[in-house]
Design a protein around this motif. Structure first.
Motif, PDB file in Angstrom:
ATOM      1  N   VAL A 164      46.619 -48.383-126.187  1.00 18.80           N
ATOM      2  CA  VAL A 164      45.249 -48.799-126.174  1.00 18.80           C
ATOM      3  C   VAL A 164      44.779 -47.400-125.428  1.00 18.80           C
ATOM      4  O   VAL A 164      43.570 -46.929-126.164  1.00 18.80           O
ATOM      5  N   ALA A 188      38.393 -53.843-130.324  1.00 18.23           N
ATOM      6  CA  ALA A 188      39.109 -52.727-129.803  1.00 18.23           C
ATOM      7  C   ALA A 188      39.822 -52.145-131.163  1.00 18.23           C
ATOM      8  O   ALA A 188      39.928 -50.750-131.227  1.00 18.23           O
ATOM      9  N   LEU A 234      33.467 -54.811-124.860  1.00 18.24           N
ATOM     10  CA  LEU A 234      34.820 -54.715-124.028  1.00 18.24           C
ATOM     11  C   LEU A 234      34.719 -54.402-122.825  1.00 18.24           C
ATOM     12  O   LEU A 234      35.533 -55.012-121.967  1.00 18.24           O
ATOM     13  N   VAL A 270      39.439 -49.574-122.070  1.00 24.12           N
ATOM     14  CA  VAL A 270      39.924 -51.066-121.957  1.00 24.12           C
ATOM     15  C   VAL A 270      40.757 -50.971-120.635  1.00 24.12           C
ATOM     16  O   VAL A 270      41.776 -50.216-120.416  1.00 24.12           O
ATOM     17  N   GLU A 327      32.032 -51.217-127.663  1.00 24.97           N
ATOM     18  CA  GLU A 327      32.181 -50.820-126.159  1.00 24.97           C
ATOM     19  C   GLU A 327      31.495 -51.685-125.121  1.00 24.97           C
ATOM     20  O   GLU A 327      32.238 -51.829-124.267  1.00 24.97           O
TER      21      GLU A 327
END
Length: 426
Positions: free
Chosen positions: A130, A208, A183, A138, A180
């Motif tokens: 990621v 994500a 997250l 993340v 965003e």
């Protein structure tokens, strides 16, 4: 805080986006198979079978489900389409089998399909981290892979029940959330879990994935959905919601949830809701709230699709029959991790569910006022969709039992097996 764990039928379901209650199917009988052929006299299109299923659907509607849409397609004749509802709901809307519906976490199967299409084109790797795609976005992303996001083994918690998000979930706060931001507000799992260690459903995983898809392709998620899925398949009534509005000139189902007082009582012993927390919307009979105007756009790649039973069955059958992904990616999608809370296993955006009549593949979904289960057989020849116009409302024991009986009956009919004989209300 993270969502609590409840029993299979009576827990608050993180997997259905709105912490919806699970209505997934029960354990399979040992002698059942997902390749079962229709039994003699048990055609899904037979009048007797359709009439019995309609009675079970009406019982579910009158026992807490409020309204249900059932569509069974055996792949060998005219599909069975049923729409039943509690009498008082007809003052708001006359439910029809073709109504548009918020399909919630079923969206995850579509998002996963888009990701795997990019994997087939070697734009995305399942073992990519990621951090490679979303640097700094993340926490722990350097240890989380695309595969872990897809099968919910990332170790990420969920943002649904966090104090900052709960008002948006219930519609009490009008706020547009960016992926965003969601997250950034995602907590650690409780207790903490290392990436790859175990299955634990989290909507953050698919937020994500939506961002990764956009970065890999240079297109918006809505554009990808239209270009790769809905337009090629002729899904004219399906789209990614960007606000609370329903399309003008189209029919849509009206969804309901218990009011604040009834909701608190329903969740007593499972979630300690702050006093007065409830869903926003007009008051309706039976201590219910009309939730059709609550904005679902925050759910995005994790659950933002609006569709119909026929449209989504078209997508699922195309997927499972191999029309949307190469064989290698279909094999990856159907490689599951143990997920007993989902009724079997979880692959890459796809649930494997053991039912009383055999194994099926698909997903479940939920948003305020909307709960859905959609499955196919292993070949994508046969499919079933069950939509319910309440989510929390089917937590009550009798409602949950009746709703499960309906899903079991519809799935058995899809597989060409005799419908279970147990009383829907147990």
């Amino acid at each position: 805080m993270s969502a609590p764990t409840l029993s299979r039928r009576h827990r608050i379901r993180r997997g259905a986006l709105t912490i919806a209650l699970t209505t997934c199917l029960g354990a399979a009988l040992a002698n059942c198979s997902d390749e079962a052929k229709p039994a003699a006299g048990q055609s899904t299109a037979s009048p007797a079978a359709g009439a019995r299923l309609a009675r079970v659907a009406q019982q579910a509607a009158d026992t807490g489900s409020l309204g249900v849409i059932v569509r069974v397609d055996s792949g060998d004749g005219k599909p069975v389409e049923i729409a039943k509802q509690a009498a008082w709901t007809k003052d708001d809307h006359s439910l029809a089998a073709g109504d548009q519906f918020r399909v919630g976490s079923n969206t995850k199967t579509l998002t996963a399909t888009l990701v795997l299409q990019q994997v087939a084109q070697k734009r995305i790797g399942l073992d990519d981290t990621v951090e490679k795609w979303l640097p700094g976005l993340v926490k722990g992303g350097e240890h989380i892979t695309i595969r872990m996001l897809l099968n919910h083994t990332s170790g990420l918690g969920d943002f649904l029940l966090t104090p900052q998000f709960l008002p948006s979930l219930t519609g009490q706060e009008q706020r547009t959330w960016r992926p965003e931001e969601l997250l950034a507000s995602t907590p650690e799992q409780d207790p903490p879990t290392e990436p790859g260690e175990k299955y634990s459903y989290s909507n953050a995983n698919y937020e994500a994935l939506g961002l990764i898809l956009e970065k890999a392709t240079g297109s918006s998620l809505a554009e990808l959905i239209e270009q790769k899925i809905t337009k090629p398949l002729g899904m004219k009534d399906s789209f990614l919601a960007t606000d609370a509005a329903w399309p003008a000139g189209k029919r849509h189902a009206t969804g309901y949830e218990p009011d604040a007082k009834r909701l608190k009582a329903l969740l007593s012993g499972t979630v300690d809701l702050p006093e007065g927390v409830g869903f926003a919307g007009p008051e309706r009979p039976g201590d219910n709230i009309d939730t059709a105007a609550i904005d679902p756009s925050w759910s995005w790649a994790a659950g933002g699709m609006v569709s119909t039973a026929q449209d989504w069955q078209r997508f699922l059958t195309a997927l499972m029959s191999g029309r949307l992904l190469p064989e290698a990616q279909m094999k990856q999608m159907r490689t599951t991790v143990d997920a007993p809370e989902e009724g079997g296993g979880y692959g890459l955006g796809l649930m494997k569910v053991d039912t009383p009549c055999g194994t099926v593949w698909g997903h479940t979904g939920g948003l305020p006022g909307y709960s859905s289960e959609m499955y196919t057989d292993a070949t994508g020849t046969r499919s079933v969709a069950v939509f319910t116009i309440t989510n929390f409302g089917i937590k009550e024991k009798k409602a949950a039992t009746a709703n499960k009986a309906l899903v079991d009956a519809a799935t058995c009919q899809m597989l060409g097996k005799p419908q279970p004989s147990a009383s829907p209300t147990g």
